[in-house]
Structure formats: C-alpha cells, structure tokens
Write a protein that holds these residues in place. Sequence first.
Motif, PDB file in Angstrom:
ATOM      1  N   TYR A  57       0.908  -1.194  -0.039  1.00 55.70           N
ATOM      2  CA  TYR A  57      -0.029   0.039   0.175  1.00 55.70           C
ATOM      3  C   TYR A  57       0.739   1.070   0.002  1.00 55.70           C
ATOM      4  O   TYR A  57       0.549   2.171  -0.713  1.00 55.70           O
ATOM      5  CB  TYR A  57      -0.811  -0.019   1.050  1.00 55.70           C
ATOM      6  CG  TYR A  57      -1.732   1.272   1.353  1.00 55.70           C
ATOM      7  CD1 TYR A  57      -2.800   1.595   0.658  1.00 55.70           C
ATOM      8  CD2 TYR A  57      -1.213   2.231   2.193  1.00 55.70           C
ATOM      9  CE1 TYR A  57      -3.406   2.755   0.696  1.00 55.70           C
ATOM     10  CE2 TYR A  57      -1.940   3.503   2.577  1.00 55.70           C
ATOM     11  CZ  TYR A  57      -3.043   3.633   1.739  1.00 55.70           C
ATOM     12  OH  TYR A  57      -3.649   4.897   1.664  1.00 55.70           O
ATOM     13  N   SER A  58       1.972   1.202   0.882  1.00 58.17           N
ATOM     14  CA  SER A  58       2.824   2.218   1.014  1.00 58.17           C
ATOM     15  C   SER A  58       3.369   2.775  -0.450  1.00 58.17           C
ATOM     16  O   SER A  58       3.616   3.956  -1.034  1.00 58.17           O
ATOM     17  CB  SER A  58       3.946   2.179   2.078  1.00 58.17           C
ATOM     18  OG  SER A  58       4.664   3.370   1.971  1.00 58.17           O
ATOM     19  N   THR A  59       4.002   1.636  -1.052  1.00 60.42           N
ATOM     20  CA  THR A  59       4.613   1.753  -2.430  1.00 60.42           C
ATOM     21  C   THR A  59       3.612   2.249  -3.398  1.00 60.42           C
ATOM     22  O   THR A  59       4.251   3.116  -4.115  1.00 60.42           O
ATOM     23  CB  THR A  59       5.367   0.380  -2.690  1.00 60.42           C
ATOM     24  OG1 THR A  59       6.151  -0.036  -1.749  1.00 60.42           O
ATOM     25  CG2 THR A  59       6.023   0.591  -4.110  1.00 60.42           C
ATOM     26  N   THR A  60       2.515   1.718  -3.528  1.00 60.66           N
ATOM     27  CA  THR A  60       1.318   1.980  -4.271  1.00 60.66           C
ATOM     28  C   THR A  60       1.020   3.482  -4.289  1.00 60.66           C
ATOM     29  O   THR A  60       0.919   4.269  -5.125  1.00 60.66           O
ATOM     30  CB  THR A  60       0.310   1.093  -4.246  1.00 60.66           C
ATOM     31  OG1 THR A  60       0.756  -0.301  -4.460  1.00 60.66           O
ATOM     32  CG2 THR A  60      -0.722   1.406  -5.587  1.00 60.66           C
ATOM     33  N   ARG A  61       0.848   3.976  -2.884  1.00 62.99           N
ATOM     34  CA  ARG A  61       0.188   5.096  -2.581  1.00 62.99           C
ATOM     35  C   ARG A  61       1.556   6.325  -2.876  1.00 62.99           C
ATOM     36  O   ARG A  61       1.256   7.282  -3.406  1.00 62.99           O
ATOM     37  CB  ARG A  61       0.088   5.258  -1.114  1.00 62.99           C
ATOM     38  CG  ARG A  61      -0.567   6.471  -0.489  1.00 62.99           C
ATOM     39  CD  ARG A  61      -1.889   6.848  -1.137  1.00 62.99           C
ATOM     40  NE  ARG A  61      -2.610   7.976  -0.732  1.00 62.99           N
ATOM     41  CZ  ARG A  61      -3.331   8.545  -1.210  1.00 62.99           C
ATOM     42  NH1 ARG A  61      -4.235   7.929  -2.177  1.00 62.99           N
ATOM     43  NH2 ARG A  61      -3.998   9.660  -0.984  1.00 62.99           N
ATOM     44  N   SER A  62       2.617   5.765  -2.518  1.00 59.66           N
ATOM     45  CA  SER A  62       3.649   6.999  -2.972  1.00 59.66           C
ATOM     46  C   SER A  62       3.953   7.150  -4.452  1.00 59.66           C
ATOM     47  O   SER A  62       4.154   8.189  -4.879  1.00 59.66           O
ATOM     48  CB  SER A  62       5.058   6.451  -2.623  1.00 59.66           C
ATOM     49  OG  SER A  62       5.441   5.315  -3.077  1.00 59.66           O
ATOM     50  N   PHE A  64       1.123   6.761  -6.723  1.00 59.28           N
ATOM     51  CA  PHE A  64       0.283   7.399  -6.806  1.00 59.28           C
ATOM     52  C   PHE A  64       0.340   8.839  -6.659  1.00 59.28           C
ATOM     53  O   PHE A  64       0.104   9.905  -7.826  1.00 59.28           O
ATOM     54  CB  PHE A  64      -0.952   6.759  -6.267  1.00 59.28           C
ATOM     55  CG  PHE A  64      -2.140   7.549  -6.560  1.00 59.28           C
ATOM     56  CD1 PHE A  64      -3.125   7.198  -7.470  1.00 59.28           C
ATOM     57  CD2 PHE A  64      -2.666   8.637  -5.807  1.00 59.28           C
ATOM     58  CE1 PHE A  64      -4.264   8.087  -7.910  1.00 59.28           C
ATOM     59  CE2 PHE A  64      -3.939   9.270  -5.636  1.00 59.28           C
ATOM     60  CZ  PHE A  64      -4.582   9.012  -6.860  1.00 59.28           C
ATOM     61  N   ASN A  65       1.059   9.266  -5.340  1.00 61.53           N
ATOM     62  CA  ASN A  65       1.141  10.645  -5.252  1.00 61.53           C
ATOM     63  C   ASN A  65       2.106  11.131  -6.254  1.00 61.53           C
ATOM     64  O   ASN A  65       2.030  12.425  -6.510  1.00 61.53           O
ATOM     65  CB  ASN A  65       1.590  10.655  -3.825  1.00 61.53           C
ATOM     66  CG  ASN A  65       0.357  10.505  -2.779  1.00 61.53           C
ATOM     67  OD1 ASN A  65      -0.796  10.634  -3.180  1.00 61.53           O
ATOM     68  ND2 ASN A  65       0.702   9.951  -1.435  1.00 61.53           N
ATOM     69  N   ARG A  66       3.017  10.465  -6.569  1.00 56.24           N
ATOM     70  CA  ARG A  66       4.077  11.197  -7.449  1.00 56.24           C
ATOM     71  C   ARG A  66       3.394  11.224  -8.900  1.00 56.24           C
ATOM     72  O   ARG A  66       3.541  12.407  -9.508  1.00 56.24           O
ATOM     73  CB  ARG A  66       5.248  10.086  -7.731  1.00 56.24           C
ATOM     74  CG  ARG A  66       6.188  10.652  -8.724  1.00 56.24           C
ATOM     75  CD  ARG A  66       7.750   9.447  -8.720  1.00 56.24           C
ATOM     76  NE  ARG A  66       8.533   9.901  -9.470  1.00 56.24           N
ATOM     77  CZ  ARG A  66       8.506   9.749 -10.905  1.00 56.24           C
ATOM     78  NH1 ARG A  66       7.505   9.002 -11.512  1.00 56.24           N
ATOM     79  NH2 ARG A  66       9.598  10.217 -11.660  1.00 56.24           N
ATOM     80  N   VAL A  67       2.715  10.211  -9.280  1.00 56.24           N
ATOM     81  CA  VAL A  67       2.037  10.366 -10.644  1.00 56.24           C
ATOM     82  C   VAL A  67       1.051  11.581 -10.773  1.00 56.24           C
ATOM     83  O   VAL A  67       0.861  12.098 -11.595  1.00 56.24           O
ATOM     84  CB  VAL A  67       1.583   9.313 -11.162  1.00 56.24           C
ATOM     85  CG1 VAL A  67       0.810   9.028 -12.428  1.00 56.24           C
ATOM     86  CG2 VAL A  67       2.632   8.093 -11.314  1.00 56.24           C
ATOM     87  N   PHE A  68       0.262  11.553  -9.501  1.00 57.33           N
ATOM     88  CA  PHE A  68      -0.827  12.376  -9.795  1.00 57.33           C
ATOM     89  C   PHE A  68      -0.720  13.733  -8.895  1.00 57.33           C
ATOM     90  O   PHE A  68      -1.647  14.455  -8.624  1.00 57.33           O
ATOM     91  CB  PHE A  68      -2.278  11.889  -9.224  1.00 57.33           C
ATOM     92  CG  PHE A  68      -2.421  10.796 -10.087  1.00 57.33           C
ATOM     93  CD1 PHE A  68      -3.311  10.990 -11.364  1.00 57.33           C
ATOM     94  CD2 PHE A  68      -2.311   9.399 -10.006  1.00 57.33           C
ATOM     95  CE1 PHE A  68      -3.609   9.914 -12.100  1.00 57.33           C
ATOM     96  CE2 PHE A  68      -2.914   8.214 -10.856  1.00 57.33           C
ATOM     97  CZ  PHE A  68      -3.282   8.738 -11.989  1.00 57.33           C
ATOM     98  N   ASP A  69       0.415  14.144  -8.676  1.00 55.90           N
ATOM     99  CA  ASP A  69       0.749  15.496  -7.946  1.00 55.90           C
ATOM    100  C   ASP A  69       0.666  16.339  -8.895  1.00 55.90           C
ATOM    101  O   ASP A  69       1.604  16.542  -9.777  1.00 55.90           O
ATOM    102  CB  ASP A  69       1.967  15.209  -7.184  1.00 55.90           C
ATOM    103  CG  ASP A  69       2.234  16.553  -6.128  1.00 55.90           C
ATOM    104  OD1 ASP A  69       1.411  17.279  -6.288  1.00 55.90           O
ATOM    105  OD2 ASP A  69       3.376  16.710  -5.829  1.00 55.90           O
TER     106      ASP A  69
END
Length: 97
Positions: A57-62, A64-69
């Motif tokens: 989850y942490s890897t996916t979330r980071s 996601f945050n990188r791609v969609f920031d």
Amino acid sequence: MKNFPWSVVVQGALIFLFGLLGLGIVQQASQLIAYHEAQQTRRARLNQEIYRAERVYSTTRSHFNRVFDSRQTEALLKERYGLVHPQDLQIKWKQSP
C-alpha cells in the motif's frame, strides 16, 4: 454392619470423584494451551500478511502521489513524453467515438 466405617467409604468416593474432576481439568487445560498456541501462530502469520500489505500500500500510494501530484505534472510530462504542457499531450482513441 452397625460398626461399618461408612465415613471411609464416603471419603474414598470423594477422593475418587475429585481425582476424576482433576483429570478433566488437566485435559481441558492442555487442549486450551494447544488452541492458544495455534492462535498465536495464526496471529503471527496474519501480522506478517498485514505488514506485507502495508508495504505494498505504501509503495502504491507513493507512486500514486508522484504520478498524480499536480505540482509535478510538467516534470513528468517532460520526463516521459518530452512535452512541457498538459495541453501538448495527444489523445489516441482505440475506437472511433
């Protein structure tokens, strides 16, 4: 039979019954201990699964945050496509709309 020691018989019967009761308690305690150990093993396995899921989850979330920031949109477009603005991206349809 008047002088028969009934108290000895009653005491013997009580000792026998308490002995049976004690054996039952020991048996139940041993089953509870085995059950407790099995639950501890299961809990440890579940904790490992939770830890692994949290890492994913942490890897996916980071990611996601990188791609969609939105602050990084221009840098990502330039890095991946060589484009500078989001309006420069071309849309290609798989089927005609």
